[in-house]
Design an enzyme around this catalytic site. Structure first.
Site, PDB file in Angstrom:
ATOM      1  N   TYR A  18     -34.389  12.516  49.550  1.00 42.52           N
ATOM      2  CA  TYR A  18     -33.663  11.346  49.489  1.00 42.52           C
ATOM      3  C   TYR A  18     -32.341  11.430  48.765  1.00 42.52           C
ATOM      4  O   TYR A  18     -31.209  11.281  49.325  1.00 42.52           O
ATOM      5  CB  TYR A  18     -34.447  10.092  48.922  1.00 42.52           C
ATOM      6  CG  TYR A  18     -33.561   8.784  48.443  1.00 42.52           C
ATOM      7  CD1 TYR A  18     -33.222   8.001  49.891  1.00 42.52           C
ATOM      8  CD2 TYR A  18     -33.083   8.176  47.519  1.00 42.52           C
ATOM      9  CE1 TYR A  18     -32.310   6.845  49.576  1.00 42.52           C
ATOM     10  CE2 TYR A  18     -32.376   7.426  47.248  1.00 42.52           C
ATOM     11  CZ  TYR A  18     -32.035   6.513  48.263  1.00 42.52           C
ATOM     12  OH  TYR A  18     -31.113   5.454  48.191  1.00 42.52           O
ATOM     13  N   GLU A  40     -33.745  -2.628  48.628  1.00 43.30           N
ATOM     14  CA  GLU A  40     -33.273  -2.946  47.308  1.00 43.30           C
ATOM     15  C   GLU A  40     -33.863  -4.493  46.985  1.00 43.30           C
ATOM     16  O   GLU A  40     -34.053  -4.434  45.776  1.00 43.30           O
ATOM     17  CB  GLU A  40     -31.772  -2.939  47.349  1.00 43.30           C
ATOM     18  CG  GLU A  40     -31.209  -1.801  47.647  1.00 43.30           C
ATOM     19  CD  GLU A  40     -31.237  -0.676  46.710  1.00 43.30           C
ATOM     20  OE1 GLU A  40     -31.929  -0.931  45.433  1.00 43.30           O
ATOM     21  OE2 GLU A  40     -30.875   0.578  46.514  1.00 43.30           O
ATOM     22  N   TRP A  48     -37.502   2.800  42.227  1.00 41.75           N
ATOM     23  CA  TRP A  48     -37.114   3.375  43.542  1.00 41.75           C
ATOM     24  C   TRP A  48     -38.145   4.125  44.324  1.00 41.75           C
ATOM     25  O   TRP A  48     -38.429   4.023  45.399  1.00 41.75           O
ATOM     26  CB  TRP A  48     -35.726   3.809  43.446  1.00 41.75           C
ATOM     27  CG  TRP A  48     -35.084   3.998  44.708  1.00 41.75           C
ATOM     28  CD1 TRP A  48     -34.850   5.161  45.467  1.00 41.75           C
ATOM     29  CD2 TRP A  48     -34.832   3.230  45.800  1.00 41.75           C
ATOM     30  NE1 TRP A  48     -34.356   5.076  46.585  1.00 41.75           N
ATOM     31  CE2 TRP A  48     -34.578   3.661  46.879  1.00 41.75           C
ATOM     32  CE3 TRP A  48     -35.095   1.714  46.091  1.00 41.75           C
ATOM     33  CZ2 TRP A  48     -34.137   3.322  48.062  1.00 41.75           C
ATOM     34  CZ3 TRP A  48     -34.556   1.057  47.159  1.00 41.75           C
ATOM     35  CH2 TRP A  48     -33.980   1.838  48.123  1.00 41.75           C
TER      36      TRP A  48
END
Length: 190
Positions: A18, A40, A48
């Site tokens: 990522y 988000e 995350w």
């Protein structure tokens, strides 16, 4: 030779992929911007990596992040999502996603694209920071405060300044790669 990455992603293959391929790359297409906005939103209060591990489940559950479809979700669809063990089953966040999709399209009508709206807060080009250690990166800035306030005024949910700043980092509105990271100079050229 070992590649130098930002410290926050090291040691996890999914995180590293990522980081290497997406995080901090300027995004101008509305579909991808909306995807990050959803992710988000669900990340608020969580890590995350938890969201990244569920990303494909989110993609499937939320019609490939198609905001037009999401804006039309019925109560039955919302209830179906709340039973989906592959995503974060937070009622407020699921409902916020539907509301935010509707408001996202309102901003598209007003500004021509959501991208034009959001990028106007940074004059259309990424802010180039010089972060030595990712732990020094701010959680919020005056710009994220301003953008958050504007989104909230328009009715968006789960768009506090911290969430907005994380979105700005992810979509390349700000280059918060560590200066020693191999991606830092690459992002400066975009």
């Amino acid at each position: 030779m070992q590649i130098k990455r930002c410290g926050w992603c090291e040691g996890d293959a999914l995180y590293e992929a990522y980081h290497d391929n997406e995080w901090g790359v300027p995004v101008y297409d509305d579909k991808t911007i909306f995807e990050f906005l959803i992710l988000e939103t669900f990340q608020a209060g969580l890590s995350w990596i938890t969201i990244l591990r569920k990303r494909e489940n989110f993609r499937e559950a939320f019609d490939d992040f198609d905001y037009r479809k999401i804006a039309e979700y019925s109560e039955d669809k919302i209830q179906e999502l709340l039973q989906n063990e592959g995503i974060i089953r937070n009622k407020l966040k699921v409902r916020a996603t539907v509301t935010n999709a509707q408001l996202f399209m309102d901003l598209q009508k007003e500004f021509g694209s959501f991208s034009d709206y959001i990028w106007s807060f940074v004059d259309g080009k990424p802010i180039q920071n010089e972060i030595e250690n990712y732990k020094q990166a701010p959680a919020t800035t005056e710009i994220s405060d301003c953008l958050s306030k504007d989104l909230k005024k328009r009715g968006f949910k789960f768009v506090g300044s911290t969430v907005v700043y994380a979105h700005m980092q992810a979509t390349g509105m700000v280059n918060d790669h560590e200066v020693s990271c191999f991606r830092y100079e690459e992002m400066k050229k975009l």
